[in-house]
Design a protein around this motif. Structure first.
Motif, mmCIF file in Angstrom:
data_model
loop_
_atom_site.group_PDB
_atom_site.id
_atom_site.type_symbol
_atom_site.label_atom_id
_atom_site.label_comp_id
_atom_site.label_asym_id
_atom_site.label_seq_id
_atom_site.Cartn_x
_atom_site.Cartn_y
_atom_site.Cartn_z
ATOM 1 N N ALA A 19 0.657 -1.203 0.046
ATOM 2 C CA ALA A 19 0.054 -0.193 0.000
ATOM 3 C C ALA A 19 0.698 1.285 -0.150
ATOM 4 O O ALA A 19 0.515 2.273 -0.893
ATOM 5 N N LEU A 20 2.124 1.266 0.621
ATOM 6 C CA LEU A 20 2.871 2.527 0.752
ATOM 7 C C LEU A 20 3.630 2.476 -0.681
ATOM 8 O O LEU A 20 3.811 3.680 -1.175
ATOM 9 N N ALA A 23 1.187 4.338 -2.858
ATOM 10 C CA ALA A 23 0.869 5.660 -2.507
ATOM 11 C C ALA A 23 1.973 6.301 -3.074
ATOM 12 O O ALA A 23 1.768 7.763 -3.443
ATOM 13 N N VAL A 27 1.421 9.608 -5.801
ATOM 14 C CA VAL A 27 1.686 10.797 -5.159
ATOM 15 C C VAL A 27 2.686 11.347 -6.378
ATOM 16 O O VAL A 27 2.499 12.634 -6.744
ATOM 17 N N LEU A 92 -4.791 5.958 4.598
ATOM 18 C CA LEU A 92 -3.741 6.253 3.353
ATOM 19 C C LEU A 92 -4.233 6.836 2.062
ATOM 20 O O LEU A 92 -3.801 7.637 1.475
ATOM 21 N N ILE A 93 -5.419 6.150 1.869
ATOM 22 C CA ILE A 93 -6.142 6.518 0.499
ATOM 23 C C ILE A 93 -6.479 8.173 0.697
ATOM 24 O O ILE A 93 -6.213 8.858 -0.195
ATOM 25 N N MET A 96 -3.358 10.125 0.424
ATOM 26 C CA MET A 96 -2.711 10.185 -1.145
ATOM 27 C C MET A 96 -3.751 11.164 -1.856
ATOM 28 O O MET A 96 -2.998 12.259 -2.615
ATOM 29 N N GLU A 97 -4.815 11.341 -1.684
ATOM 30 C CA GLU A 97 -5.886 12.428 -2.347
ATOM 31 C C GLU A 97 -5.626 13.786 -1.977
ATOM 32 O O GLU A 97 -5.336 14.723 -2.893
ATOM 33 N N THR A 125 -1.703 8.699 9.050
ATOM 34 C CA THR A 125 -1.313 7.513 8.475
ATOM 35 C C THR A 125 0.088 6.707 8.730
ATOM 36 O O THR A 125 0.020 5.583 8.825
#
Length: 250
Positions: A19-20, A23, A27, A92-93, A96-97, A125
């Motif tokens: 996931a990281l 991300a 980004v 985390l999502i 990211m946004e 996060t």
């Protein structure tokens, strides 16, 4: 569904790492596609809602009455919580946004105050990711018990003689009060929220209280903690077999 949740908890570190990585790529892509966050917003919103829904389902389920047998430590550990993994993914999502939006607006007159929300989201996060990676909850060892939090560990030797109440079966709290006959032996490593409460969000409170009370009053069995034979004997001794998923010998 239960097996899915068990797999999420067991493979939490792999999920965090992947996931990281996603991300970071997402980004960084904003430097080439500044409107990526805006285009991806509907998809990201669905993912956030989905992970939050899964976390809600996990929290609504009965907490397992079982330890994981970690013979290589040796220790009996509370199972990893899939709810913490889903909450971390949702945060985390969102981070990211928000970070992508900041990158898009770098050339605008947006003030530092406007960027505090994305910064706060990133900090939260990171905190959640560290907690998921470390694993949180109670760990019983031959020399005592440990309560792992996101940035620290409470270390309680058996010689401190921890005293815990036997909660009601319907007690919804996520922590278990604890006292000590010899509090001077209790130590902290890192940042610990409290010396007087144990984290029990991922295990049945009544079950873990019985286990702690048993080993406090039966020192002759402590040296075998962390073995499958001792775990089976313990379940028989406290007459409270696990109702959750079978434990995993890690």
């Amino acid at each position: 569904m239960t097996r899915f949740f068990m797999a999420v908890g067991r493979h939490r570190r792999l999920i965090v790492a992947l996931a990281l990585a996603v991300a970071v790529v997402f980004v960084m892509a904003h430097f080439w596609v500044p409107t990526l966050a805006q285009r991806a917003f509907p998809t990201l919103a669905v993912l956030v809602l989905g992970t939050l829904a899964l976390a809600t389902v996990v929290l609504a389920l009965p907490r397992p009455r079982a330890f994981e047998v970690r013979s290589q430590v040796p220790a009996f550990s509370t199972p990893s919580s899939p709810a913490a993994v889903f909450l971390m993914l949702a945060m985390l999502i969102m981070a990211m946004e928000l970070t992508g939006t900041v990158i898009r607006d770098l050339d605008t007159t947006e003030t530092f105050v406007d960027r505090l929300l994305p910064l706060g989201a990133v900090v939260l996060t990171v905190q959640l990711a560290v907690g998921v990676w470390r694993g949180q909850g109670i760990e019983l060892r031959p020399d005592g018990l440990r309560d792992r939090e996101w940035a620290g560990t409470l270390i309680v030797p058996w010689d401190a003689l921890p005293v815990v109440p036997l909660p009601r079966p319907t007690d919804p709290r996520g922590t278990l009060p604890v006292g000590y006959a010899r509090p001077e032996l209790v130590r902290r490593h890192g940042l610990v929220t409290s010396r007087r409460r144990l984290y029990t969000d991922n295990i049945d409170q009544r079950f873990v209280a019985r286990v702690i009370r048993y080993y406090t009053t039966h020192p002759e069995h402590r040296s075998a903690i962390g073995t499958r034979v001792e775990y089976d004997r313990l379940l028989s001794a406290i007459s409270d077999p696990p109702s959750g998923p079978p434990d995993q010998d890690l």
